[in-house]
Design a protein around this motif. Structure first.
Motif, PDB file in Angstrom:
ATOM      1  N   LEU A   1       0.944  -1.203  -0.152  1.00  0.00           N
ATOM      2  CA  LEU A   1       0.028  -0.061  -0.043  1.00  0.00           C
ATOM      3  C   LEU A   1       0.903   1.071   0.191  1.00  0.00           C
ATOM      4  O   LEU A   1       1.806   1.542   0.904  1.00  0.00           O
ATOM      5  N   ILE A   2       0.575   1.930  -0.907  1.00  0.00           N
ATOM      6  CA  ILE A   2       1.438   3.315  -1.067  1.00  0.00           C
ATOM      7  C   ILE A   2       0.461   4.505  -0.767  1.00  0.00           C
ATOM      8  O   ILE A   2      -0.335   4.863  -1.533  1.00  0.00           O
ATOM      9  N   LEU A   3       1.070   5.406   0.132  1.00  0.00           N
ATOM     10  CA  LEU A   3       0.330   6.524   0.614  1.00  0.00           C
ATOM     11  C   LEU A   3       0.836   7.785   0.088  1.00  0.00           C
ATOM     12  O   LEU A   3       1.691   8.059   0.390  1.00  0.00           O
ATOM     13  N   GLY A   4       0.161   8.401  -1.020  1.00  0.00           N
ATOM     14  CA  GLY A   4       0.567   9.414  -1.862  1.00  0.00           C
ATOM     15  C   GLY A   4       1.004   9.115  -3.157  1.00  0.00           C
ATOM     16  O   GLY A   4       1.867   8.211  -3.277  1.00  0.00           O
ATOM     17  N   ALA A   5       0.576   9.868  -4.128  1.00  0.00           N
ATOM     18  CA  ALA A   5       0.899   9.735  -5.518  1.00  0.00           C
ATOM     19  C   ALA A   5       1.830  10.761  -5.805  1.00  0.00           C
ATOM     20  O   ALA A   5       1.610  11.484  -7.204  1.00  0.00           O
ATOM     21  N   GLY A   6       2.702  11.198  -5.069  1.00  0.00           N
ATOM     22  CA  GLY A   6       4.036  11.999  -5.669  1.00  0.00           C
ATOM     23  C   GLY A   6       4.736  11.412  -6.229  1.00  0.00           C
ATOM     24  O   GLY A   6       4.574  10.216  -6.788  1.00  0.00           O
ATOM     25  N   LEU A   7       6.088  12.065  -6.610  1.00  0.00           N
ATOM     26  CA  LEU A   7       7.100  11.492  -7.525  1.00  0.00           C
ATOM     27  C   LEU A   7       7.771  10.146  -6.736  1.00  0.00           C
ATOM     28  O   LEU A   7       7.601   9.282  -7.319  1.00  0.00           O
ATOM     29  N   ALA A   8       7.829  10.259  -5.199  1.00  0.00           N
ATOM     30  CA  ALA A   8       8.206   9.236  -4.606  1.00  0.00           C
ATOM     31  C   ALA A   8       7.393   8.010  -4.667  1.00  0.00           C
ATOM     32  O   ALA A   8       7.626   6.803  -4.665  1.00  0.00           O
ATOM     33  N   GLY A   9       5.852   8.223  -4.506  1.00  0.00           N
ATOM     34  CA  GLY A   9       4.941   7.084  -4.411  1.00  0.00           C
ATOM     35  C   GLY A   9       4.915   6.495  -5.713  1.00  0.00           C
ATOM     36  O   GLY A   9       4.596   5.413  -5.992  1.00  0.00           O
ATOM     37  N   MET A  10       4.688   7.484  -6.863  1.00  0.00           N
ATOM     38  CA  MET A  10       4.608   6.869  -8.240  1.00  0.00           C
ATOM     39  C   MET A  10       5.809   5.941  -8.529  1.00  0.00           C
ATOM     40  O   MET A  10       5.585   5.016  -9.279  1.00  0.00           O
ATOM     41  N   VAL A  11       7.105   6.471  -8.555  1.00  0.00           N
ATOM     42  CA  VAL A  11       8.277   5.454  -8.834  1.00  0.00           C
ATOM     43  C   VAL A  11       8.147   4.203  -8.058  1.00  0.00           C
ATOM     44  O   VAL A  11       8.460   3.213  -8.599  1.00  0.00           O
ATOM     45  N   ALA A  12       7.819   4.231  -6.737  1.00  0.00           N
ATOM     46  CA  ALA A  12       7.674   3.048  -5.880  1.00  0.00           C
ATOM     47  C   ALA A  12       6.480   2.256  -6.659  1.00  0.00           C
ATOM     48  O   ALA A  12       6.804   0.897  -6.796  1.00  0.00           O
ATOM     49  N   ALA A  13       5.290   2.843  -6.934  1.00  0.00           N
ATOM     50  CA  ALA A  13       4.201   1.941  -7.559  1.00  0.00           C
ATOM     51  C   ALA A  13       4.707   1.428  -8.824  1.00  0.00           C
ATOM     52  O   ALA A  13       4.331   0.193  -9.248  1.00  0.00           O
TER      53      ALA A  13
END
Length: 540
Positions: free
Chosen positions: A69-81
Motif C-alpha cells: 500500500l502506497i500512501l501518496g501519488a507524488g513522485l516518490a509514491g509513483m516511482v515506487a508503484a
C-alpha cells in the motif's frame, strides 16, 4: 581611492584571510574564479556530491502475492508503484488529490485552486502559458529524474539560471535603480582581483603564496580580473568587453564603441549586490539545467500514465494502523459523502509529508512519532504573473534567467521558452522563502498579487500597464502539503530513525533525503525504500 585608503583595504583583507571560514573561502573562490574552481574546492572539502543514482532499480526474485500500500501519488509514491508492479507486487496507491504529482505541479488556464481559508483562484492564463508553483528546474547531475524523463518520454529544454543581462537590485543602492548582472559581476571580480594582485605583488600575503606560485597567480589574476599591465582595474575597451559598453560597437558612420565606467569599489561593496553573484555557482544551479517542455507536471503526467490504474484518487487517509501481518488504512472519499472505507496490505510505503502525517491517527512507534513531530516544513510563496507582451525581451533584451532583489519578492524569473514569440507571457513574479514568505501567507490571493505587482514595478515599470492576470501559491496554505519542503531540526539525531522500518511501514519522499525540495530527493528516497522493502520480503 587614495593610496592610504587602498593600503587600509589591503590590511583589512590580510586580517580577514587569517580568519576565513570554509563558507567564506568557497564564496570567494566562486565569485572570483567561477563554477569549475568552486566545484573542485567543494569536492575537496567534502560538500559537492553528484546524485548516487546508478541506473534502473533491479528487484530480483518473486515476491509472490505480497501487496504494498502506497500512501501518496507524488513522485516518490509513483516511482515506487511503477517499479514494485514491474517486480511482481500487487500495488494500491491512495492519493488525496484528484490527480497525481504532489508538488510536481503546474497551473494553466482553466484550472482552479482552493487553498486553506477557502480562497479560490481561477487561473486565466492564455492558451499555452503556465506556472510551476513548486519545482521549476532540474540540475544536470540529478541523474534519476533525468533518466526517468528519458525512459518515460518527457521532452526537456534548457532552463536558464544565470543571465548576465538580468538585474541585481537593492532598494538602498544606486538610488534604487537595478544594475545589470554583468556589470556587478565584472566590476566585483576586477576590483577584488586588483586588490589581491597588489597584495601578492607587494608580498603582503606572506607564506600564503610561495615564490614559485607568485608569478603564476599574478598572471591568473590579471587575466581573470581583466586588469591592465599595472594590475589595475580601470575603464578600457578590454573591461568593457566584459561589463558592456557605454556606446556599443556598430556599423557605418560613428560606429566605434565607447568604453563604460566601472563602478567604484566602495560603492560596489556597500551596495551588497555581490551577495547574489554566487547563486548560479552552487552545484544544484550550475549549467546545464533543464525544464520539461510545457510545464513541470509533464513529469507527473508521464508517471501517472504508467500507474493510473493503481491509484485511488480523492482519498483522504484518516487512520493508519499496523500489526504483525500488515497495514490497514482508513480513508474518506472527498468527492462524495460515502462512509469511510478501509484497505489493507502486507506492507506500506508512506510518502505523506510529515506536516500532514502528524495529524493522521496512527500507531507508529513513539520514536517515529517523535521524528514526525519534529520535522518542520519551510514556508514559501511563488507568483506566476502573466503580461500582455514579453516586455522583458522586447524592451530590455532579457531572455531567461533571474533578476535578484532585496524586495520581499526576492527575485523575478524570466521564462526559458518561447523566445521572441510575441503575445502574452508569464514571469515568476516572486519566489520567497520562510520569513520573506510569511507576510504573503497572511494575505488573500488578490492582495498578494497587488503587492507582487507593486514590488515588481520598481524593477520593471512596465508592470503597471502590461499586467494581464496572475496566480500565487503560499505553501503553508496548500491543503495537501502545509509547507514547501521538510526541514530537520536535528538531522544527525533523527534522520536515521526516519529511514528505518517502523513495523511494516517505510517512509519516503523528498523529506527522507539530503536533497530537500528537489524532485531527485523524492525519487531517490522512493527507490531506496522499495529496494529495502524488497530485500525484507525476499530475506525476511
Amino acid at each position: 581611492m587614495s593610496p592610504g585608503q587602498k593600503g587600509k583595504e589591503r590590511k583589512n583583507m590580510q586580517r580577514a584571510l587569517g580568519q576565513v571560514t570554509r563558507r567564506d573561502l568557497l564564496t570567494m573562490i566562486g565569485a572570483t574564479a567561477g563554477s569549475a574552481a568552486l566545484y573542485q574546492a567543494m569536492t575537496t572539502l567534502g560538500h559537492a556530491r553528484s546524485s548516487p543514482y546508478k541506473g534502473p532499480v533491479n528487484l530480483q526474485g518473486d515476491p509472490g502475492a505480497a501487496k504494498v500500500l502506497i500512501l501518496g501519488a507524488g513522485l516518490a509514491g509513483m516511482v515506487a508503484a511503477l517499479e514494485l508492479r514491474a517486480a511482481g507486487y500487487e500495488v494500491e496507491v491512495l492519493e488525496y488529490r484528484e490527480k497525481a504529482g504532489g508538488r510536481c505541479w503546474t497551473l494553466r488556464g482553466g484550472d482552479t485552486y482552493t487553498e486553506l481559508g477557502g480562497f479560490r483562484q481561477d487561473i486565466e492564463y492564455a492558451e499555452g502559458n503556465y506556472f510551476n508553483p513548486g519545482p521549476w528546474r532540474i540540475p544536470h547531475h540529478h541523474h534519476a529524474i533525468l533518466d526517468y524523463c528519458r525512459r518515460l518520454g518527457v521532452r526537456l529544454e534548457p532552463f536558464i539560471q544565470r543571465n548576465h543581462n538580468a538585474y541585481l537590485h537593492s532598494t538602498a543602492a544606486f538610488g534604487g535603480k537595478p544594475q545589470r548582472f554583468r556589470e556587478i559581476a565584472t566590476d566585483f571580480r576586477g576590483h577584488t582581483s586588483e586588490l589581491l594582485a597588489k597584495a601578492v605583488d607587494q608580498g603582503n600575503l606572506g607564506e600564503l603564496v610561495s615564490d614559485e606560485d607568485k608569478e603564476m597567480l599574478l598572471e591568473a589574476l590579471r587575466i581573470n580580473g581583466v586588469l591592465d599591465r599595472d594590475f589595475g582595474y580601470v575603464k578600457s575597451q578590454h573591461t568593457s568587453e566584459f561589463r558592456g559598453f557605454q556606446s556599443w560597437p556598430g556599423g557605418g558612420a560613428n560606429a566605434a564603441p565607447r568604453p563604460s565606467e566601472p563602478i567604484a569599489s566602495d560603492d560596489l561593496l556597500q551596495s551588497g549586490l555581490w551577495r547574489w553573484l554566487g547563486e548560479a555557482e552552487t552545484v544544484n544551479h550550475q549549467e546545464t539545467m533543464f525544464q520539461p517542455v510545457g510545464g513541470m507536471d509533464m513529469i507527473a503526467q508521464a508517471f501517472e500514465r504508467e500507474i493510473t490504474d493503481l491509484v485511488r484518487y480523492n482519498t483522504k487517509v484518516i487512520s493508519i494502523k499496523q500489526d504483525e501481518t500488515g497495514v490497514t488504512a482508513i480513508y474518506e472519499d472527498t468527492a462524495s459523502d460515502a462512509e469511510p472505507q478501509e484497505t489493507r496490505a502486507e506492507w506500506c510505503i508512506c510518502t505523506i509529508p510529515f506536516s500532514i502525517l502528524g495529524q493522521i491517527e496512527n500507531n507508529f512507534s513513539d520514536g517515529m512519532k517523535g521524528v514526525i513531530d519534529k520535522v518542520h516544513y519551510a514556508g514559501s510563496v511563488k507568483f506566476g504573473l502573466e503580461f500582455n507582451r514579453r516586455f522583458w525581451e522586447e524592451d530590455e533584451h532579457i531572455y531567461g534567467g533571474i533578476s535578484y532583489t532585496d524586495l520581499p519578492i526576492s527575485l523575478i524569473g524570466y521564462p526559458s521558452n518561447d523566445y521572441l514569440s510575441g503575445g502574452k507571457g508569464v514571469l515568476v513574479g516572486g519566489y520567497s522563502q520562510d520569513a520573506g514568505a510569511y507576510q504573503f501567507t497572511a494575505m488573500a490571493p488578490k492582495e498578494r498579487i497587488r503587492k507582487a505587482l507593486e514590488y515588481g514595478a520598481i524593477i520593471h515599470p512596465q508592470y503597471r500597464s502590461e499586467f494581464s492576470t496572475g496566480a500565487s501559491v503560499v505553501w503553508h496554505r496548500v491543503p495537501w502539503a502545509l509547507g514547501c519542503y521538510g526541514t530537520w531540526n536535528n538531522r544527525k539525531a533523527d534522520y536515521d530513525r526516519a529511514t528505518r522500518f517502523d513495523g511494516r511501514t517505510l517512509m519516503a519522499g523528498e523529506h527522507i533525503s539530503y536533497l530537500p525540495g528537489w524532485q531527485e530527493g523524492a525519487l531517490l528516497s522512493g527507490l531506496d525504500a522499495i529496494s529495502r522493502l524488497h530485500d525484507r520480503v525476499m530475506n525476511g
